[in-house]
Design an enzyme around this catalytic site. Structure first.
Site: not given
Ligand code: AHR
Length: 492
Positions: A26, A173-174, A240, A296, A345
Site C-alpha cells: 500500500e 476496500n473496507e 488482523y 489483509e 504488508q
Molecule cells: O493494512 C493497513 C490498513 O488496514 C489498510 O489500509 C486497511 O484496509 C486496513 O484497515
C-alpha cells in the site's frame, strides 16, 4: 508434550491455490516509497526506479499475486494523478497514513513494472469511497483496452502501446470503514453498479472481488452474498492478529508469555472466522464458485518507538513466524473456499517480509516462513489427522503443534510443522500411509533462543533457516522432535 499425526498420502484434499501466498503493498509509510520505489536518480541500485536488492530477495518467495494501491489509500486514490511525466504529477496528502505528501511518482505503469519484475499477477483495488463509476471504468479501459479509445490512446501517449493483462480487481476496500462507512445493503448496491463497468476487453477476463467483512461481521457477508453474490468472483475478509485491544496495542518486541499465548490464540481464531463466513457463503453458493479472498491479514503491533505512528513500521520476531505458519496451515485446510490471501504488508509495514533503512535491508522471520513454505504453492493438499498435545497458559490451552502436508507435481511430499509452545519441545509421531516408497527425508527449520528473537540491520541473520535433523525415519513412521517456538519443513 506428545502429538500423533497421520498423513494420508493417498487422500487428496484438492489443490493449495498458490494465490494463498499473495502479498499486499500500500501507499503507506515506507512500503512503496523507500521500500520498493527509490526513483531512477537514487544512489540505491534500481531498475527504472524500483530497488534491485529488495526485488532480488522477494523473487525468492515466488510471489503469485500482489495487491495495490491500498487498503484505505485505495478509496482516496485517483489513478489519473499517477500517470504521465513525473514532474507534472499531482501531489496529494496521504491523509490516512501519516499526513505526508504523496508525489504520485509510483503509479499504474510503475506498479505493472513491479509485478513484471516479480513475475506476480497484479491485483488492483479501485476507488468506490471517493471515486466515480466513470473513474473506475476508465482505469480498467486504460489498462486493458487494446483498440482505439480515449483511455487506450492516453496509455499509448504515456508510452505503453499494448494493454496489460489484468486478472484481479477489487471494487473498493473496507467499505464498512475507511472505504465509505457504508451499510452492507448500500455497499452491495454500489458493488452491483460499479462492477457493471469493470469491463472485460478483448480476451482479458477480470476476476471481480467485492469488499468483504471486518472480522466477525457475518451480517456483512450475508447481505453481500444475498444481494450481489451472483455478480462477484471473490468476496474479501480482513482480520488482523492484535494482542491486547485495538485501542491499546502492544509492542512487537518486549512482550511477555501472556502476550505470546494470546497472539497464538488469536491466530487460530482465523480458522473460526473462515469456517463461519464460509458457512454463509455455502448457503448462497454451494458450488463454491465465489472465492473467499483474505486480502489483509497478519500481526498489528504498536509502531516502533521513534517512528511515525501513521507509518505502521514494526519489528518482526519468531512470534511472527509462528503467526504466519499457523495462518498458512489454516488457509491450506480451507482451500476449497479460500482462493487467495494477501499478508499485510510486503515491506516496512505491519507483518513485513523485508525491512529497509536507507540502502540496508533485512529479511524478517516471516520472510523465511514464506520462503520455506513456497513448496506448497499449487501443490496437492494431503489429508492430515493431528492429535496434538497442548500448550497451556493460565489455565487455557491451545494445540501445541500444527501440521500440513502436500504433494508436489514431482511426487515429493512436504510436511510443514510448527510448535507454538515457547518452553517445551514437541514430540511428534508421524505415520505416513498410502505410499509405497518414501525415499530419504531432509528438513529445514526456523527456530530461536528466545521469544523476542529477531533480525536487525546490525545482526541480520539472528533468525534464519537451518538444516533440520531432529527426526528419525523408520519405514513409514517419522519420530520428530520440534524445538520450542519453531517452524519446520520436512521433504520426503
Ligand atoms: O493494512 C493497513 C490498513 O488496514 C489498510 O489500509 C486497511 O484496509 C486496513 O484497515
Amino acid at each position: 508434550m506428545k502429538s500423533n499425526v497421520i498423513i494420508n498420502a493417498d487422500i487428496s484434499k484438492g489443490k493449495i491455490n498458490k494465490n494463498i501466498y499473495g502479498q499486499f503493498a500500500e501507499h503507506l509509510g515506507r512500503c512503496i516509497y523507500e521500500g520498493l520505489w527509490v526513483g531512477q536518480d537514487s544512489p540505491i541500485e534500481n531498475t527504472e526506479g524500483i530497488r534491485n536488492d529488495v526485488i532480488a530477495a522477494l523473487k525468492k518467495l515466488s510471489i503469485p499475486v500482489l495487491r495495490w494501491p491500498g487498503g484505505c489509500f485505495a478509496d482516496e486514490y485517483h489513478w489519473k494523478d499517477g500517470i504521465g511525466p513525473k514532474e507534472t504529477r499531482k501531489r496529494m496528502v496521504n491523509t490516512h497514513w501519516g499526513g505526508v505528501v504523496e508525489n504520485n511518482h509510483f503509479g499504474t505503469h510503475e506498479f505493472f513494472k513491479l509485478c513484471e519484475m516479480l513475475d506476480a499477477e497484479p491485483y488492483i483495488c479501485g476507488n468506490v469511497g471517493s471515486g466515480t463509476v466513470q473513474e473506475m471504468s476508465e482505469w480498467v479501459e486504460y489498462m486493458t483496452f487494446g483498440g482505439e479509445s480515449p483511455m487506450a490512446n492516453l496509455r499509448q501517449a504515456n508510452g505503453k502501446e499494448e494493454p496489460w493483462k489484468l486478472k484481479y480487481f477489487g471494487v473498493g476496500n473496507e467499505n464498512w470503514g475507511c472505504g465509505g462507512n457504508m451499510r452492507p445493503e448500500y455497499y452491495a448496491d454500489l458493488y452491483r453498479r460499479y462492477q457493471t463497468y469493470v469491463r472485460n476487453y478483448g480476451d482479458n477476463r477480470i476476476f471481480r472481488i467485492a469488499g468483504g467483512a471486518n472480522v466477525d461481521d457475518y451480517r456483512w457477508t450475508e447481505a453481500l452474498m444475498r444481494e450481489a453474490g451472483h455478480l462477484m468472483d471473490g468476496l474479501s475478509l480482513h482480520y488482523y492478529t492484535i494482542p491486547g485491544k485495538w485501542e491499546d496495542k502492544r509492542h512487537a518486541l518486549g512482550f511477555d508469555e501472556a502476550e505470546w499465548f494470546e497472539t497464538m490464540q488469536k491466530s487460530l481464531y482465523m480458522d473460526v472466522l473462515i469456517t463461519r463466513h464460509s458457512a454463509i457463503m455455502d448457503r448462497y453458493d454451494p458450488d463454491k464458485r465465489v472465492g473467499l479472498i483474505i486480502d489483509e491479514w497478519g500481526t498489528w503491533f504498536l509502531a516502533e518507538p521513534g517512528t511515525n505512528p501513521g507509518f505502521l513500521y514494526q519489528q518482526n520476531t519468531i512470534r511472527d513466524a509462528l503467526v504466519a505458519a499457523l495462518h498458512l496451515h489454516i488457509f491450506h485446510s480451507h482451500n476449497d473456499r479460500v482462493q487467495m490471501t494477501n499478508i499485510a504488508q510486503m515491506v516496512n509495514v505491519l507483518q513485513a517480509m523485508i525491512l529497509t533503512e536507507g540502502s540496508k535491508m533485512v529479511l524478517t522471520p516471516t520472510y523465511h516462513v514464506f520462503e520455506m513454505f513456497k513448496i506448497h504453492q499449487d501443490a496437492e493438499a494431503l489429508s492430515v489427522e493431528t492429535a496434538s498435545g497442548s500448550y497451556e497458559w493460565d489455565g487455557v490451552s491451545i494445540p501445541q503443534v500444527s501440521v500440513s502436508a502436500s504433494k508436489a507435481p514431482s511426487g515429493d511430499i512436504h510436511i510443514s510443522l510448527c510448535n507454538t509452545d515457547p518452553n517445551n519441545e514437541a514430540k511428534i509421531t508421524t505415520q505416513i500411509r498410502g505410499i509405497e516408497s518414501r525415499g530419504e527425508a531432509e528438513g529445514v527449520i526456523l527456530a530461536a533462543a528466545n521469544m523476542q528473537a529477531h533480525n536487525t540491520f546490525e545482526d541480520p541473520e539472528r533468525v534464519k533457516p537451518e538444516a533440520f535433523h531432529g527426526f528419525k525415519k523408520e519405514g513409514g513412521v517419522l519420530e520428530i522432535t520440534l524445538p520450542p517456538m519453531s517452524v519446520a519443513v520436512i521433504k520426503l
